[in-house]
Design an enzyme around this catalytic site. Sequence first.
Site, mmCIF file in Angstrom:
data_model
loop_
_atom_site.group_PDB
_atom_site.id
_atom_site.type_symbol
_atom_site.label_atom_id
_atom_site.label_comp_id
_atom_site.label_asym_id
_atom_site.label_seq_id
_atom_site.Cartn_x
_atom_site.Cartn_y
_atom_site.Cartn_z
ATOM 1 N N ARG A 25 0.823 -1.210 0.000
ATOM 2 C CA ARG A 25 0.000 0.000 0.000
ATOM 3 C C ARG A 25 0.856 1.259 0.000
ATOM 4 N NH1 ARG A 25 -2.615 -4.357 1.595
ATOM 5 N NH2 ARG A 25 -4.896 -4.428 1.748
ATOM 6 N N SER A 166 -12.901 -9.963 2.333
ATOM 7 C CA SER A 166 -11.622 -9.822 1.640
ATOM 8 C C SER A 166 -11.128 -8.380 1.678
ATOM 9 C CB SER A 166 -11.767 -10.269 0.177
ATOM 10 O OG SER A 166 -10.658 -9.798 -0.569
ATOM 11 N N GLN A 168 -8.556 -7.406 0.109
ATOM 12 C CA GLN A 168 -8.089 -7.037 -1.236
ATOM 13 C C GLN A 168 -9.248 -6.481 -2.063
ATOM 14 O OE1 GLN A 168 -6.223 -10.669 -2.541
ATOM 15 N NE2 GLN A 168 -4.401 -10.288 -1.314
ATOM 16 N N ASP A 314 -4.239 -15.571 7.384
ATOM 17 C CA ASP A 314 -2.893 -15.927 6.926
ATOM 18 C C ASP A 314 -2.133 -16.754 7.961
ATOM 19 O OD1 ASP A 314 -3.417 -14.636 4.577
ATOM 20 O OD2 ASP A 314 -2.182 -12.870 5.013
ATOM 21 N N ARG A 345 -4.890 -24.127 1.077
ATOM 22 C CA ARG A 345 -4.170 -24.302 2.352
ATOM 23 C C ARG A 345 -4.828 -25.312 3.284
ATOM 24 N NH1 ARG A 345 -2.238 -17.987 3.189
ATOM 25 N NH2 ARG A 345 -0.502 -18.161 1.721
HETATM 26 C C1 S3P Z 1 -4.179 -9.143 1.983
HETATM 27 C C2 S3P Z 1 -5.437 -9.568 2.294
HETATM 28 C C3 S3P Z 1 -5.760 -10.965 2.643
HETATM 29 C C4 S3P Z 1 -4.519 -11.799 2.914
HETATM 30 C C5 S3P Z 1 -3.424 -11.529 1.941
HETATM 31 C C6 S3P Z 1 -3.032 -10.057 1.947
HETATM 32 C C7 S3P Z 1 -3.980 -7.702 1.707
HETATM 33 O O1 S3P Z 1 -6.498 -11.526 1.598
HETATM 34 O O2 S3P Z 1 -4.845 -13.161 2.910
HETATM 35 O O3 S3P Z 1 -2.282 -12.300 2.264
HETATM 36 O O4 S3P Z 1 -2.822 -7.238 1.717
HETATM 37 O O5 S3P Z 1 -4.980 -7.020 1.488
HETATM 38 P P1 S3P Z 1 -8.055 -11.238 1.405
HETATM 39 O O6 S3P Z 1 -8.227 -10.224 0.364
HETATM 40 O O7 S3P Z 1 -8.636 -12.540 1.011
HETATM 41 O O8 S3P Z 1 -8.572 -10.703 2.702
#
Ligand code: S3P
Length: 427
Positions: A25, A166, A168, A314, A345
Amino acid sequence: MIIKGNKGRIFGEVRVPGDKSISHRSIILGAMAEGDTLVKNGLISEDIIRTIQAFRSMGVSIEVEEDGILIHGVGLGGLKKPAEPIDCGNSGTTARLLSGILAGQTFSSTLIGDESLSKRPMDRVIIPLSKMGANIRGRENKYLPLEIRPAKGKLKALSYELPVASAQVKSAILLATLFAQGITEVIEKKTTRDHTERMLEYFGCHIRKKDKSIIMDSEAFLEGKNIYVPGDISSAAYFIVAATLIKGSNLVVRDVGINPTRNGIIHVLKSMGADITTFNERVINNEPVGDISVKYAPLKGVTMDREITAIIIDEIPILAVAACLAQGRTVIRDVQELKYKESNRIEAISKELRKMGAKIEAVEDGLIIEGVDRLQGAEVDSHGDHRIAMALSIGGLAAYGDTQIDNHQCVNVSYPSFYDTLASLYI
Ligand code: S3P
């Protein structure tokens, strides 16, 4: 990689590399800010290099130097059309966060990735971004490569309840909002990591939280800043669990991120009986940071609270290792998202830990683990997944005999110096 088990204890002080999520970020926001951003203690790993290269290919000058990553921001309107498709490698964060930014550009672009990333779902960003007016297509409408063309006019802000928890996807929508009109609201059923919100605010955006909603004003201007990236708690987790499992251990982790949307691992381990103390707590550029001390303690199994699964997602592989050596049963449910990570996983960790004598069962949405007295060294495979490689390595350290980790090089995705640091702490 051979891990010699049951030969020492975890002892000393450690600083782990900068947080991966925060490092991504800071490069992303730094690149689109006005003026320079200096990122200190930013992670340099394969995933982060993908994000750096992506912005370099869009005309942003980024210098990786001894004292930090210096980004010469081009402003929100300054990105240029990349000459080639942007290769995100193994990095889901790069692909998903960039999709939100590229959706708002006046040029076309393509996102590609490695074999594992090309199997991971992208419809979760395609759907909300399309609702914002983005012109974005994936293979089978679901996978990379993503072809992103300029939208007809400006993107529209969106009110959207995330169907999957999520960070992301949430971030892709918030980043697209930088190029949209109106006010965006993202509603989360389960809390996920909030680094994007915190950093957008730190860079000067108007963003606020109300109950389960994140509300963001699209009229934004990002101002270049200096950032100190705290140590990655997801990387520290391996040593924290190792110190908890191995008799005689005493470890201090300095300057690590303890953001409440990331430190679920500490709460879960404590509820299992771990001897962990967080101290020296402070806030640096809008992110909570602290030191963590860990001593050996016997663990007992727990049923994990479904509410916090998104904030320990994670850490499930390494928590599974801890649970294998805890007394009694551990139940981890509602973590089906683990199937869509760098590997499946649920399948990978259960299959490999069973080779070491663990009693671990994969169920549809999680894992059920009966603690055993000891694990036995074995030949195991990382499935090309950094977190599986590191979790199995700690399992190997706590086991009797030698453990061979096949395909261990994938640790470079998030923690290139993992094995050196492990060797220096294991005495
Ligand atoms: C992340 C969000 C998580 C995590 C990933 C990093 C991020 O995924 O598992 O390793 O930096 O936004 P999700 O988008 O599924 O929450």
